[in-house]
Design a protein around this motif. Structure first.
Motif, PDB file in Angstrom:
ATOM      1  N   ASP A   1       0.852  -1.192   0.000  1.00 24.27           N
ATOM      2  CA  ASP A   1       0.000   0.000   0.000  1.00 24.27           C
ATOM      3  C   ASP A   1       0.889   1.244   0.000  1.00 24.27           C
ATOM      4  O   ASP A   1       1.597   1.496   0.963  1.00 24.27           O
ATOM      5  N   GLY A   2       0.885   1.969  -1.118  1.00 21.62           N
ATOM      6  CA  GLY A   2       1.763   3.126  -1.289  1.00 21.62           C
ATOM      7  C   GLY A   2       2.690   2.872  -2.459  1.00 21.62           C
ATOM      8  O   GLY A   2       2.300   2.251  -3.443  1.00 21.62           O
ATOM      9  N   LYS A   3       3.920   3.323  -2.360  1.00 22.13           N
ATOM     10  CA  LYS A   3       4.902   3.134  -3.438  1.00 22.13           C
ATOM     11  C   LYS A   3       5.699   1.869  -3.190  1.00 22.13           C
ATOM     12  O   LYS A   3       6.068   1.554  -2.062  1.00 22.13           O
ATOM     13  N   GLY A   4       5.980   1.154  -4.288  1.00 17.57           N
ATOM     14  CA  GLY A   4       6.770  -0.055  -4.156  1.00 17.57           C
ATOM     15  C   GLY A   4       7.139  -0.637  -5.500  1.00 17.57           C
ATOM     16  O   GLY A   4       6.808  -0.089  -6.556  1.00 17.57           O
ATOM     17  N   ALA A   5       7.830  -1.762  -5.448  1.00 18.27           N
ATOM     18  CA  ALA A   5       8.239  -2.481  -6.657  1.00 18.27           C
ATOM     19  C   ALA A   5       8.055  -3.971  -6.415  1.00 18.27           C
ATOM     20  O   ALA A   5       8.399  -4.478  -5.346  1.00 18.27           O
ATOM     21  N   ILE A   6       7.494  -4.640  -7.400  1.00 18.62           N
ATOM     22  CA  ILE A   6       7.302  -6.087  -7.308  1.00 18.62           C
ATOM     23  C   ILE A   6       8.031  -6.732  -8.484  1.00 18.62           C
ATOM     24  O   ILE A   6       7.921  -6.268  -9.617  1.00 18.62           O
ATOM     25  N   THR A   7       8.820  -7.750  -8.177  1.00 19.07           N
ATOM     26  CA  THR A   7       9.570  -8.464  -9.203  1.00 19.07           C
ATOM     27  C   THR A   7       9.025  -9.884  -9.275  1.00 19.07           C
ATOM     28  O   THR A   7       8.940 -10.576  -8.258  1.00 19.07           O
ATOM     29  N   PHE A   8       8.652 -10.286 -10.474  1.00 21.46           N
ATOM     30  CA  PHE A   8       8.066 -11.600 -10.712  1.00 21.46           C
ATOM     31  C   PHE A   8       9.141 -12.583 -11.159  1.00 21.46           C
ATOM     32  O   PHE A   8      10.141 -12.174 -11.746  1.00 21.46           O
ATOM     33  N   PRO A   9       8.933 -13.882 -10.917  1.00 24.63           N
ATOM     34  CA  PRO A   9       9.868 -14.865 -11.471  1.00 24.63           C
ATOM     35  C   PRO A   9       9.952 -14.659 -12.986  1.00 24.63           C
ATOM     36  O   PRO A   9       8.959 -14.384 -13.635  1.00 24.63           O
ATOM     37  N   GLY A  10      11.123 -14.728 -13.521  1.00 25.79           N
ATOM     38  CA  GLY A  10      11.308 -14.473 -14.950  1.00 25.79           C
ATOM     39  C   GLY A  10      11.782 -13.054 -15.225  1.00 25.79           C
ATOM     40  O   GLY A  10      12.126 -12.715 -16.350  1.00 25.79           O
ATOM     41  N   GLY A  11      11.763 -12.187 -14.205  1.00 28.40           N
ATOM     42  CA  GLY A  11      12.360 -10.864 -14.349  1.00 28.40           C
ATOM     43  C   GLY A  11      11.444  -9.707 -14.664  1.00 28.40           C
ATOM     44  O   GLY A  11      11.899  -8.571 -14.732  1.00 28.40           O
ATOM     45  N   ILE A  12      10.151  -9.933 -14.889  1.00 34.00           N
ATOM     46  CA  ILE A  12       9.238  -8.811 -15.109  1.00 34.00           C
ATOM     47  C   ILE A  12       9.099  -8.052 -13.798  1.00 34.00           C
ATOM     48  O   ILE A  12       8.989  -8.649 -12.737  1.00 34.00           O
ATOM     49  N   LYS A  13       9.103  -6.715 -13.881  1.00 36.12           N
ATOM     50  CA  LYS A  13       9.048  -5.893 -12.674  1.00 36.12           C
ATOM     51  C   LYS A  13       8.021  -4.777 -12.849  1.00 36.12           C
ATOM     52  O   LYS A  13       7.892  -4.212 -13.932  1.00 36.12           O
ATOM     53  N   PHE A  14       7.279  -4.483 -11.787  1.00 35.48           N
ATOM     54  CA  PHE A  14       6.396  -3.319 -11.765  1.00 35.48           C
ATOM     55  C   PHE A  14       6.881  -2.390 -10.671  1.00 35.48           C
ATOM     56  O   PHE A  14       7.111  -2.813  -9.541  1.00 35.48           O
ATOM     57  N   GLU A  15       7.033  -1.103 -11.026  1.00 39.28           N
ATOM     58  CA  GLU A  15       7.398  -0.066 -10.068  1.00 39.28           C
ATOM     59  C   GLU A  15       6.282   0.960 -10.065  1.00 39.28           C
ATOM     60  O   GLU A  15       5.906   1.460 -11.130  1.00 39.28           O
ATOM     61  N   GLY A  16       5.733   1.268  -8.876  1.00 37.28           N
ATOM     62  CA  GLY A  16       4.683   2.271  -8.846  1.00 37.28           C
ATOM     63  C   GLY A  16       3.794   2.173  -7.633  1.00 37.28           C
ATOM     64  O   GLY A  16       4.230   1.808  -6.544  1.00 37.28           O
ATOM     65  N   ALA A  17       2.512   2.479  -7.856  1.00 38.42           N
ATOM     66  CA  ALA A  17       1.539   2.609  -6.768  1.00 38.42           C
ATOM     67  C   ALA A  17       0.792   1.300  -6.512  1.00 38.42           C
ATOM     68  O   ALA A  17       0.433   0.578  -7.445  1.00 38.42           O
ATOM     69  N   PHE A  18       0.537   1.057  -5.218  1.00 37.34           N
ATOM     70  CA  PHE A  18      -0.220  -0.106  -4.760  1.00 37.34           C
ATOM     71  C   PHE A  18      -1.279   0.362  -3.777  1.00 37.34           C
ATOM     72  O   PHE A  18      -1.095   1.356  -3.077  1.00 37.34           O
ATOM     73  N   SER A  19      -2.401  -0.354  -3.742  1.00 37.63           N
ATOM     74  CA  SER A  19      -3.455  -0.059  -2.780  1.00 37.63           C
ATOM     75  C   SER A  19      -4.088  -1.373  -2.325  1.00 37.63           C
ATOM     76  O   SER A  19      -4.498  -2.178  -3.163  1.00 37.63           O
ATOM     77  N   LYS A  20      -4.133  -1.581  -1.028  1.00 37.49           N
ATOM     78  CA  LYS A  20      -4.757  -2.773  -0.435  1.00 37.49           C
ATOM     79  C   LYS A  20      -4.247  -4.076  -1.050  1.00 37.49           C
ATOM     80  O   LYS A  20      -5.008  -4.987  -1.345  1.00 37.49           O
ATOM     81  N   GLY A  21      -2.947  -4.138  -1.309  1.00 39.21           N
ATOM     82  CA  GLY A  21      -2.323  -5.354  -1.814  1.00 39.21           C
ATOM     83  C   GLY A  21      -2.345  -5.537  -3.318  1.00 39.21           C
ATOM     84  O   GLY A  21      -1.896  -6.558  -3.821  1.00 39.21           O
ATOM     85  N   LYS A  22      -2.849  -4.535  -4.052  1.00 30.14           N
ATOM     86  CA  LYS A  22      -2.948  -4.653  -5.512  1.00 30.14           C
ATOM     87  C   LYS A  22      -2.290  -3.465  -6.215  1.00 30.14           C
ATOM     88  O   LYS A  22      -2.252  -2.362  -5.677  1.00 30.14           O
ATOM     89  N   ILE A  23      -1.831  -3.705  -7.440  1.00 30.39           N
ATOM     90  CA  ILE A  23      -1.326  -2.624  -8.279  1.00 30.39           C
ATOM     91  C   ILE A  23      -2.482  -1.678  -8.535  1.00 30.39           C
ATOM     92  O   ILE A  23      -3.555  -2.098  -8.957  1.00 30.39           O
ATOM     93  N   SER A  24      -2.267  -0.386  -8.268  1.00 27.66           N
ATOM     94  CA  SER A  24      -3.356   0.576  -8.411  1.00 27.66           C
ATOM     95  C   SER A  24      -2.800   1.986  -8.541  1.00 27.66           C
ATOM     96  O   SER A  24      -2.327   2.579  -7.572  1.00 27.66           O
ATOM     97  N   GLY A  25      -2.832   2.524  -9.764  1.00 33.42           N
ATOM     98  CA  GLY A  25      -2.383   3.890  -9.981  1.00 33.42           C
ATOM     99  C   GLY A  25      -1.223   3.962 -10.951  1.00 33.42           C
ATOM    100  O   GLY A  25      -1.028   3.087 -11.783  1.00 33.42           O
TER     101      GLY A  25
END
Length: 125
Positions: A43-67
């Motif tokens: 919840d807030g700013k963060g980065a999630i890295t998936f197996p295989g190397g795909i990465k999302f950097e940005g906003a999260f809300s209540k455990g989900k990518i949002s924003g």
């Protein structure tokens, strides 16, 4: 540190049995989240890295990518915009190897648009 029965581990400051603030969450399958948590959820700013190397950097809300945020692909692709879950609600830019591109496909599904970016951008000539 908090570890659940499925093997997910959260490292961060605990208060009243919950992790709040900056933390690192790791999952048994190799997925990792680094960023802000509120009551154990991304919840807030963060980065999630998936197996295989795909990465999302940005906003999260209540455990989900949002924003606002961007997906980075190991083949050199980058998709920037506004996201709800894994779907973009507005694409700001799409790049392959740092250059603007249109290497993604829009398909209408139940009135919504899905984006499928190219994970492996063509190599520069």
């Amino acid at each position: 540190t908090l570890t659940d029965s499925d093997g997910m581990k959260i490292e961060g400051s605990m208060f009243d049995g919950k992790i709040n603030g900056h933390a690192v969450k790791t999952y048994p399958g190799g997925l990792e989240y680094v960023g802000d948590l509120y009551e154990n959820l991304s919840d807030g700013k963060g980065a999630i890295t998936f197996p295989g190397g795909i990465k999302f950097e940005g906003a999260f809300s209540k455990g989900k990518i949002s924003g606002e945020g961007k997906f980075l692909y190991p083949g050199g692709g980058e998709l920037t915009g506004l996201f709800q879950g894994f779907l973009p609600t507005m694409v700001k830019s799409a790049k392959c190897n740092g250059e603007d591109t249109e290497y993604f496909i829009f398909r209408s599904k139940e009135g919504k648009f899905n984006t499928i970016p190219l994970i492996n951008c063509p190599k520069r000539k």
